[in-house]
Design an enzyme around this catalytic site. Structure first.
Site, PDB file in Angstrom:
ATOM      1  N   SER A   1     -23.239 -44.911  -8.939  1.00 18.71           N
ATOM      2  CA  SER A   1     -24.139 -45.488  -9.939  1.00 18.71           C
ATOM      3  C   SER A   1     -24.031 -47.011  -9.960  1.00 18.71           C
ATOM      4  O   SER A   1     -23.050 -47.595  -9.504  1.00 18.71           O
ATOM      5  CB  SER A   1     -23.811 -44.940 -11.323  1.00 18.71           C
TER       6      SER A   1
HETATM    7  N1  SAH Z   1     -20.024 -40.707 -11.127  1.00 20.03           N
HETATM    8  C1  SAH Z   1     -20.276 -40.958  -9.721  1.00 20.03           C
HETATM    9  C2  SAH Z   1     -21.739 -40.909  -9.340  1.00 20.03           C
HETATM   10  C3  SAH Z   1     -22.273 -39.565  -9.471  1.00 20.03           C
HETATM   11  S1  SAH Z   1     -23.631 -39.115  -8.456  1.00 20.03           S
HETATM   12  C4  SAH Z   1     -19.642 -42.248  -9.269  1.00 20.03           C
HETATM   13  O1  SAH Z   1     -19.018 -42.946 -10.083  1.00 20.03           O
HETATM   14  O2  SAH Z   1     -19.726 -42.549  -8.073  1.00 20.03           O
HETATM   15  C5  SAH Z   1     -23.797 -37.476  -9.087  1.00 20.03           C
HETATM   16  C6  SAH Z   1     -22.789 -36.498  -8.582  1.00 20.03           C
HETATM   17  O3  SAH Z   1     -22.983 -35.291  -9.293  1.00 20.03           O
HETATM   18  C7  SAH Z   1     -22.955 -36.159  -7.102  1.00 20.03           C
HETATM   19  O4  SAH Z   1     -21.785 -36.445  -6.411  1.00 20.03           O
HETATM   20  C8  SAH Z   1     -23.255 -34.657  -7.121  1.00 20.03           C
HETATM   21  O5  SAH Z   1     -22.648 -33.952  -6.041  1.00 20.03           O
HETATM   22  C9  SAH Z   1     -22.659 -34.234  -8.437  1.00 20.03           C
HETATM   23  N2  SAH Z   1     -23.203 -32.981  -8.990  1.00 20.03           N
HETATM   24  C10 SAH Z   1     -24.491 -32.559  -9.061  1.00 20.03           C
HETATM   25  N3  SAH Z   1     -24.548 -31.344  -9.638  1.00 20.03           N
HETATM   26  C11 SAH Z   1     -23.262 -30.989  -9.938  1.00 20.03           C
HETATM   27  C12 SAH Z   1     -22.676 -29.841 -10.548  1.00 20.03           C
HETATM   28  N4  SAH Z   1     -23.385 -28.798 -10.980  1.00 20.03           N
HETATM   29  N5  SAH Z   1     -21.329 -29.821 -10.689  1.00 20.03           N
HETATM   30  C13 SAH Z   1     -20.564 -30.845 -10.259  1.00 20.03           C
HETATM   31  N6  SAH Z   1     -21.064 -31.962  -9.679  1.00 20.03           N
HETATM   32  C14 SAH Z   1     -22.401 -32.029  -9.522  1.00 20.03           C
END
Ligand code: SAH
Length: 213
Positions: free
Chosen positions: A61
């Site tokens: 992000s």
């Molecule tokens: N917080 C992260 C950015 C997140 S991007 C950072 O600091 O870099 C969103 C993430 O959510 C992705 O890695 C994706 O794989 C994860 N995601 C999506 N659906 C999910 C689910 N049901 N359970 C766990 N993770 C999930």
């Protein structure tokens, strides 16, 4: 490029100009080198206020969004926090400087493995990362003082609401992935849940089940 004094000054200036005022959040953002969470070509843009691609088609992000979500979460030093969506691990690293204990889950085991390696290098020993579908929360570690979701669901997932302590706060983006999403804050009171709409945002979707890698 390194996270030297000059880079830090510009980085913090950009955060302040986007409305990040909480000094404990700003100091956590200053402690964590975002460059440690980005591999390859995009690493040189680590200190710019923009989302960047990471493995598995996901994104790290934008720093100002990480900081504003962290600020909205009102984390205290005794808090046990759950993050859904580990991604690069950057948000979890910020939380680790503010909370007692951080649990973070992602559906991609490859992202979890890479994040764990960075947490080890940075000696962030109060973070535990799991590969799991985070829409079900982490029943074994529940309840949580704070929950942050960094992928967008259409509605706050029921299991996460159930795993929030009374007095607890959850911050998450809601809405469909290709339309406008809103960041909301859910506060759990004795009598129910209070919802505040914070700002429009854009996140990758919360997807069911585990990823292939
Ligand atoms: N917080 C992260 C950015 C997140 S991007 C950072 O600091 O870099 C969103 C993430 O959510 C992705 O890695 C994706 O794989 C994860 N995601 C999506 N659906 C999910 C689910 N049901 N359970 C766990 N993770 C999930």
């Amino acid at each position: 490029m390194s996270f030297d004094a000059e880079a830090k000054m510009q980085f913090l200036f950009a955060l302040r100009s986007k409305g990040v005022t909480d000094t404990t959040v700003l100091s956590a953002m200053e402690k964590v080198d975002r460059g440690a969470f980005i591999r390859g070509y995009f690493a040189e843009r680590a200190y710019e206020d923009m989302p960047l691609p990471i493995a598995c088609g996901q994104t790290i992000s934008q720093p100002s969004v990480v900081a504003l979500m962290t600020q909205a979460l009102r984390v205290g030093p005794r808090d046990k926090v759950l993050e859904v969506g580990t991604g690069s691990g950057y948000q979890a690293a910020i939380l680790s400087h503010l909370a007692r204990r951080v649990y973070t889950v992602d559906r991609h085991r490859r992202l979890v493995a890479a994040s764990r390696a960075v947490f080890d290098t940075l000696e962030l020993t109060n973070i535990t990362a799991f590969t799991a579908d985070g829409s079900f929360g982490l029943p074994d570690q529940a309840p949580f003082d704070r929950i942050i979701v960094t992928a967008a669901a259409e509605d706050p997932p029921g299991p996460l609401l159930a795993q929030l302590k009374i007095g607890g706060i959850m911050v998450l983006p809601v809405g469909q992935s290709d339309t406008v999403q809103h960041l909301i804050r859910v506060t759990r009171h004795e009598g129910g849940f209070e919802y505040d709409e914070l700002r429009p945002v854009r996140f990758v979707p919360l997807v069911e089940g585990l990823g292939k890698d």
